[in-house]
Design a protein around this motif. Structure first.
Motif, PDB file in Angstrom:
ATOM      1  N   VAL A 115       0.867  -1.175   0.000  1.00  7.15           N
ATOM      2  CA  VAL A 115       0.000   0.000   0.000  1.00  7.15           C
ATOM      3  C   VAL A 115       0.906   1.228   0.000  1.00  7.15           C
ATOM      4  O   VAL A 115       1.586   1.508   0.992  1.00  7.15           O
ATOM      5  CB  VAL A 115      -0.931   0.019   1.224  1.00  7.15           C
ATOM      6  CG1 VAL A 115      -1.777   1.294   1.212  1.00  7.15           C
ATOM      7  CG2 VAL A 115      -1.819  -1.211   1.241  1.00  7.15           C
ATOM      8  N   THR A 116       0.936   1.946  -1.124  1.00 10.42           N
ATOM      9  CA  THR A 116       1.744   3.158  -1.222  1.00 10.42           C
ATOM     10  C   THR A 116       0.852   4.365  -1.004  1.00 10.42           C
ATOM     11  O   THR A 116      -0.201   4.493  -1.631  1.00 10.42           O
ATOM     12  CB  THR A 116       2.410   3.262  -2.602  1.00 10.42           C
ATOM     13  OG1 THR A 116       3.159   2.070  -2.855  1.00 10.42           O
ATOM     14  CG2 THR A 116       3.345   4.458  -2.665  1.00 10.42           C
ATOM     15  N   VAL A 117       1.277   5.235  -0.089  1.00  8.13           N
ATOM     16  CA  VAL A 117       0.505   6.423   0.259  1.00  8.13           C
ATOM     17  C   VAL A 117       1.325   7.655  -0.107  1.00  8.13           C
ATOM     18  O   VAL A 117       2.478   7.796   0.319  1.00  8.13           O
ATOM     19  CB  VAL A 117       0.160   6.448   1.761  1.00  8.13           C
ATOM     20  CG1 VAL A 117      -0.679   7.674   2.102  1.00  8.13           C
ATOM     21  CG2 VAL A 117      -0.564   5.172   2.169  1.00  8.13           C
ATOM     22  N   LEU A 118       0.739   8.538  -0.911  1.00  9.36           N
ATOM     23  CA  LEU A 118       1.391   9.779  -1.319  1.00  9.36           C
ATOM     24  C   LEU A 118       0.655  10.949  -0.691  1.00  9.36           C
ATOM     25  O   LEU A 118      -0.547  11.115  -0.906  1.00  9.36           O
ATOM     26  CB  LEU A 118       1.373   9.930  -2.841  1.00  9.36           C
ATOM     27  CG  LEU A 118       1.918   8.765  -3.678  1.00  9.36           C
ATOM     28  CD1 LEU A 118       1.748   9.077  -5.159  1.00  9.36           C
ATOM     29  CD2 LEU A 118       3.372   8.504  -3.358  1.00  9.36           C
ATOM     30  N   GLY A 119       1.365  11.750   0.083  1.00  8.99           N
ATOM     31  CA  GLY A 119       0.751  12.910   0.720  1.00  8.99           C
ATOM     32  C   GLY A 119       1.540  14.171   0.456  1.00  8.99           C
ATOM     33  O   GLY A 119       2.771  14.153   0.372  1.00  8.99           O
ATOM     34  N   HIS A 120       0.822  15.282   0.362  1.00  4.27           N
ATOM     35  CA  HIS A 120       1.484  16.562   0.081  1.00  4.27           C
ATOM     36  C   HIS A 120       0.788  17.675   0.879  1.00  4.27           C
ATOM     37  O   HIS A 120       0.085  18.503   0.298  1.00  4.27           O
ATOM     38  CB  HIS A 120       1.418  16.844  -1.423  1.00  4.27           C
ATOM     39  CG  HIS A 120       2.257  18.014  -1.870  1.00  4.27           C
ATOM     40  ND1 HIS A 120       3.600  18.093  -1.656  1.00  4.27           N
ATOM     41  CD2 HIS A 120       1.915  19.160  -2.530  1.00  4.27           C
ATOM     42  CE1 HIS A 120       4.055  19.220  -2.169  1.00  4.27           C
ATOM     43  NE2 HIS A 120       3.060  19.888  -2.693  1.00  4.27           N
ATOM     44  N   LEU A 123      -9.699   1.094   0.610  1.00  2.19           N
ATOM     45  CA  LEU A 123      -8.901   2.298   0.789  1.00  2.19           C
ATOM     46  C   LEU A 123      -9.267   3.383  -0.224  1.00  2.19           C
ATOM     47  O   LEU A 123      -9.184   4.572   0.082  1.00  2.19           O
ATOM     48  CB  LEU A 123      -7.414   1.958   0.677  1.00  2.19           C
ATOM     49  CG  LEU A 123      -6.869   1.024   1.764  1.00  2.19           C
ATOM     50  CD1 LEU A 123      -5.388   0.763   1.534  1.00  2.19           C
ATOM     51  CD2 LEU A 123      -7.079   1.611   3.154  1.00  2.19           C
ATOM     52  N   ALA A 124      -9.672   2.980  -1.423  1.00  2.00           N
ATOM     53  CA  ALA A 124     -10.016   3.958  -2.456  1.00  2.00           C
ATOM     54  C   ALA A 124     -11.198   4.815  -2.042  1.00  2.00           C
ATOM     55  O   ALA A 124     -11.275   6.004  -2.382  1.00  2.00           O
ATOM     56  CB  ALA A 124     -10.320   3.244  -3.769  1.00  2.00           C
ATOM     57  N   VAL A 125     -12.116   4.235  -1.295  1.00  2.00           N
ATOM     58  CA  VAL A 125     -13.324   4.951  -0.883  1.00  2.00           C
ATOM     59  C   VAL A 125     -12.980   6.160  -0.035  1.00  2.00           C
ATOM     60  O   VAL A 125     -13.592   7.223  -0.135  1.00  2.00           O
ATOM     61  CB  VAL A 125     -14.272   3.998  -0.120  1.00  2.00           C
ATOM     62  CG1 VAL A 125     -15.421   4.776   0.519  1.00  2.00           C
ATOM     63  CG2 VAL A 125     -14.819   2.925  -1.053  1.00  2.00           C
ATOM     64  N   GLU A 126     -11.967   6.022   0.826  1.00  2.00           N
ATOM     65  CA  GLU A 126     -11.668   7.069   1.800  1.00  2.00           C
ATOM     66  C   GLU A 126     -10.491   7.958   1.427  1.00  2.00           C
ATOM     67  O   GLU A 126     -10.283   8.998   2.048  1.00  2.00           O
ATOM     68  CB  GLU A 126     -11.372   6.420   3.169  1.00  2.00           C
ATOM     69  CG  GLU A 126     -12.519   5.593   3.731  1.00  2.00           C
ATOM     70  CD  GLU A 126     -13.732   6.435   4.090  1.00  2.00           C
ATOM     71  OE1 GLU A 126     -13.568   7.657   4.276  1.00  2.00           O
ATOM     72  OE2 GLU A 126     -14.839   5.877   4.170  1.00  2.00           O
ATOM     73  N   ALA A 127      -9.695   7.565   0.442  1.00  2.00           N
ATOM     74  CA  ALA A 127      -8.452   8.284   0.154  1.00  2.00           C
ATOM     75  C   ALA A 127      -8.677   9.773  -0.099  1.00  2.00           C
ATOM     76  O   ALA A 127      -7.934  10.619   0.420  1.00  2.00           O
ATOM     77  CB  ALA A 127      -7.747   7.639  -1.041  1.00  2.00           C
ATOM     78  N   ALA A 128      -9.677  10.105  -0.890  1.00  2.00           N
ATOM     79  CA  ALA A 128      -9.922  11.518  -1.218  1.00  2.00           C
ATOM     80  C   ALA A 128     -10.233  12.334   0.032  1.00  2.00           C
ATOM     81  O   ALA A 128      -9.770  13.469   0.174  1.00  2.00           O
ATOM     82  CB  ALA A 128     -11.058  11.626  -2.223  1.00  2.00           C
ATOM     83  N   SER A 129     -11.002  11.759   0.950  1.00  2.00           N
ATOM     84  CA  SER A 129     -11.360  12.495   2.167  1.00  2.00           C
ATOM     85  C   SER A 129     -10.150  12.723   3.057  1.00  2.00           C
ATOM     86  O   SER A 129     -10.125  13.656   3.854  1.00  2.00           O
ATOM     87  CB  SER A 129     -12.445  11.739   2.940  1.00  2.00           C
ATOM     88  OG  SER A 129     -11.956  10.510   3.454  1.00  2.00           O
ATOM     89  N   VAL A 182      -3.644   6.806  -2.745  1.00  2.00           N
ATOM     90  CA  VAL A 182      -3.333   5.472  -2.240  1.00  2.00           C
ATOM     91  C   VAL A 182      -3.298   4.496  -3.402  1.00  2.00           C
ATOM     92  O   VAL A 182      -4.242   4.430  -4.199  1.00  2.00           O
ATOM     93  CB  VAL A 182      -4.371   5.002  -1.202  1.00  2.00           C
ATOM     94  CG1 VAL A 182      -4.044   3.595  -0.714  1.00  2.00           C
ATOM     95  CG2 VAL A 182      -4.426   5.961  -0.019  1.00  2.00           C
ATOM     96  N   ALA A 183      -2.219   3.750  -3.513  1.00  2.00           N
ATOM     97  CA  ALA A 183      -2.099   2.703  -4.528  1.00  2.00           C
ATOM     98  C   ALA A 183      -1.904   1.373  -3.824  1.00  2.00           C
ATOM     99  O   ALA A 183      -1.081   1.267  -2.908  1.00  2.00           O
ATOM    100  CB  ALA A 183      -0.919   2.982  -5.445  1.00  2.00           C
ATOM    101  N   VAL A 184      -2.662   0.375  -4.234  1.00  2.00           N
ATOM    102  CA  VAL A 184      -2.564  -0.961  -3.640  1.00  2.00           C
ATOM    103  C   VAL A 184      -2.230  -1.942  -4.758  1.00  2.00           C
ATOM    104  O   VAL A 184      -2.986  -2.090  -5.719  1.00  2.00           O
ATOM    105  CB  VAL A 184      -3.884  -1.375  -2.956  1.00  2.00           C
ATOM    106  CG1 VAL A 184      -3.735  -2.742  -2.298  1.00  2.00           C
ATOM    107  CG2 VAL A 184      -4.308  -0.325  -1.923  1.00  2.00           C
ATOM    108  N   VAL A 185      -1.092  -2.599  -4.634  1.00  2.00           N
ATOM    109  CA  VAL A 185      -0.677  -3.592  -5.629  1.00  2.00           C
ATOM    110  C   VAL A 185      -0.276  -4.870  -4.912  1.00  2.00           C
ATOM    111  O   VAL A 185       0.163  -4.842  -3.758  1.00  2.00           O
ATOM    112  CB  VAL A 185       0.504  -3.092  -6.490  1.00  2.00           C
ATOM    113  CG1 VAL A 185       0.110  -1.862  -7.287  1.00  2.00           C
ATOM    114  CG2 VAL A 185       1.721  -2.799  -5.632  1.00  2.00           C
ATOM    115  N   ALA A 186      -0.449  -5.992  -5.595  1.00  2.60           N
ATOM    116  CA  ALA A 186      -0.107  -7.278  -5.004  1.00  2.60           C
ATOM    117  C   ALA A 186       1.397  -7.398  -4.823  1.00  2.60           C
ATOM    118  O   ALA A 186       2.186  -6.915  -5.642  1.00  2.60           O
ATOM    119  CB  ALA A 186      -0.627  -8.403  -5.892  1.00  2.60           C
TER     120      ALA A 186
END
Length: 405
Positions: A106-111, A162-168, A173-177
């Motif tokens: 799970v990669t999380v990008l924040g700015h 995670l996609a549901v809440e990421a914008a809020s 958020v990127a989720v890859v196997a």
């Protein structure tokens, strides 16, 4: 003698967890294991983290035989004190608990990346049935990027949760196997307008023809998926009829690369990736970009020129929504890369087929309909942040840049 055990079968073996923490300096890791080596202890696991100059070093080792453990504890504490460090030693049995079925990155990008968004990510992972096994930072600029290694829940349900809440939370958020496939992706194909570059090329041409408002209106409707792309292409190009062919060079000079575009392409190529572009724009620009940036593949529509002027028509194969996906497959075949090993990046509705066909589809500052359909979305204005979705750290980017120089 050390306690006997079979490597990889440590569930019932007595172990010691040795934790060292304090101010980091060279020699700490070597010093701890030199100290433990005097007792011939086997290493089961090691974890080390350095944050703002403070080290946390954990060593899981086999427990020494009876009568010696007290000496081990005293020796380790004495060494730690001599290094002005603190030590904690815990007795127990076995290794870490086995990770659950289903593993993802799970990669999380924040700015920026806030405490609130981090709490939301962690809580949602738990609510989805996942366990966070490890967290580490990929980058601190131009965005903060961290990666969670998660087990216990399949990738798709976790991505949806995670996609549901990421914008809020104000993060991407990127989720890859997990697995070798993530690092095996060896072909990246990008859209051009508003992805690789900041501009819409046809609008640059339109500005020279004095019809930018009409063209922009048609472009916006097409990007929203409200108009058939091929029809809108012909309608826009027709407005350019009569322009002197010298306008091509002026448009090339006006094109502005997206921040991070050069870094993305340079790093990918140094790491052995092949890189291409597909565009509903024009070869008069993409061919120039291919040469300037050292791209492996480039395909777009071609403006017809006769007698030194634009005719208002395009020639050859039309690159539309279906065409982009078709070209992705063609490039993959030529690069000898399976579709599962491809990454596609785009921003508009005409990129959707390509994004869905790729092993990883990235919506870059995209329209809502594209963000909802892609595997993941990036909503910061730096194209090189896509590197973090591939598990490439900022340090690797800087190393690649240094090696090139």
């Amino acid at each position: 003698m050390n306690a006997s055990h079979t490597p990889g079968a440590t569930d019932d073996v007595p172990t010691l967890l040795v934790k060292i923490f304090g101010k980091d300096r060279p020699g700490i890791t070597a010093g701890l294991f030199d100290t433990l080596a005097a007792y011939s202890l086997d290493v089961v696991d090691i974890e080390q983290v350095v944050t703002r100059g403070r080290i946390v070093l954990c060593a899981l080792v086999t427990q020494p035989p009876g009568g010696v453990e007290g000496d081990v504890r005293a020796t380790v504490h004495g060494w730690a004190e001599s290094m002005k460090l603190q030590a904690e030693i815990l007795s127990g049995t076995g290794d870490n608990q086995p990770r659950g079925v289903g593993r993802s990155h799970v990669t999380v990008l924040g700015h920026p990346l806030t405490s609130r968004s981090t709490a939301g990510i962690a809580a949602s992972i738990t609510e989805a049935g996942g366990n966070i096994d490890r967290i580490f930072r990929l980058a601190k600029y131009p965005v903060t990027a961290v990666e969670f290694a998660v087990s216990g829940v399949p990738t798709e349900p976790l991505r949806s949760a995670l996609a549901v809440e990421a914008a809020s939370w104000g993060v991407d958020v990127a989720v890859v196997a997990s697995g070798l496939q993530r690092r095996a992706r060896r072909l990246v194909v990008m859209d051009v307008d508003s992805t690789l570059i900041q501009d819409e090329v046809i609008e640059l041409f339109a500005a020279h023809a004095g019809c930018e408002d009409k063209v922009a209106e048609i472009t916006a409707a097409a990007m929203r998926g409200e108009l058939d792309f091929e029809q809108s292409l012909h309608a826009r190009v027709a407005l350019l009829a009569g322009l002197d062919a010298s306008v091509v060079e002026r448009v090339r000079e006006q094109v502005r690369l997206t921040p991070g575009a050069r870094t993305l392409i340079r790093t990918l190529r140094l790491l052995g990736y092949q890189v291409g572009v597909v565009s509903g724009g024009f070869t008069q620009v993409t061919d120039d970009l291919k040469e300037r940036l050292g791209l492996d593949f480039a395909q777009a529509n071609t403006l017809e020129i006769e007698g030194g002027r634009l005719t208002g028509r395009v020639t050859g194969e039309i690159v539309d929504r279906a065409g982009k996906a078709r070209l992705l497959r063609r490039f993959a075949a030529e690069a000898n890369v399976p579709l599962s090993g491809t990454v596609a990046i785009g921003d508009g509705a005409n990129d959707l087929d390509m994004l869905n066909a790729a092993g990883l589809g990235v919506a870059f500052n995209a329209k809502q309909v594209v963000r909802e359909a892609a595997h993941t979305a990036v909503n910061v204005p730096f194209l090189d942040t896509v590197l973090y979705l591939l598990g490439i750290t900022r340090e690797e980017v800087e190393t690649a840049r240094t090696d090139e120089d």
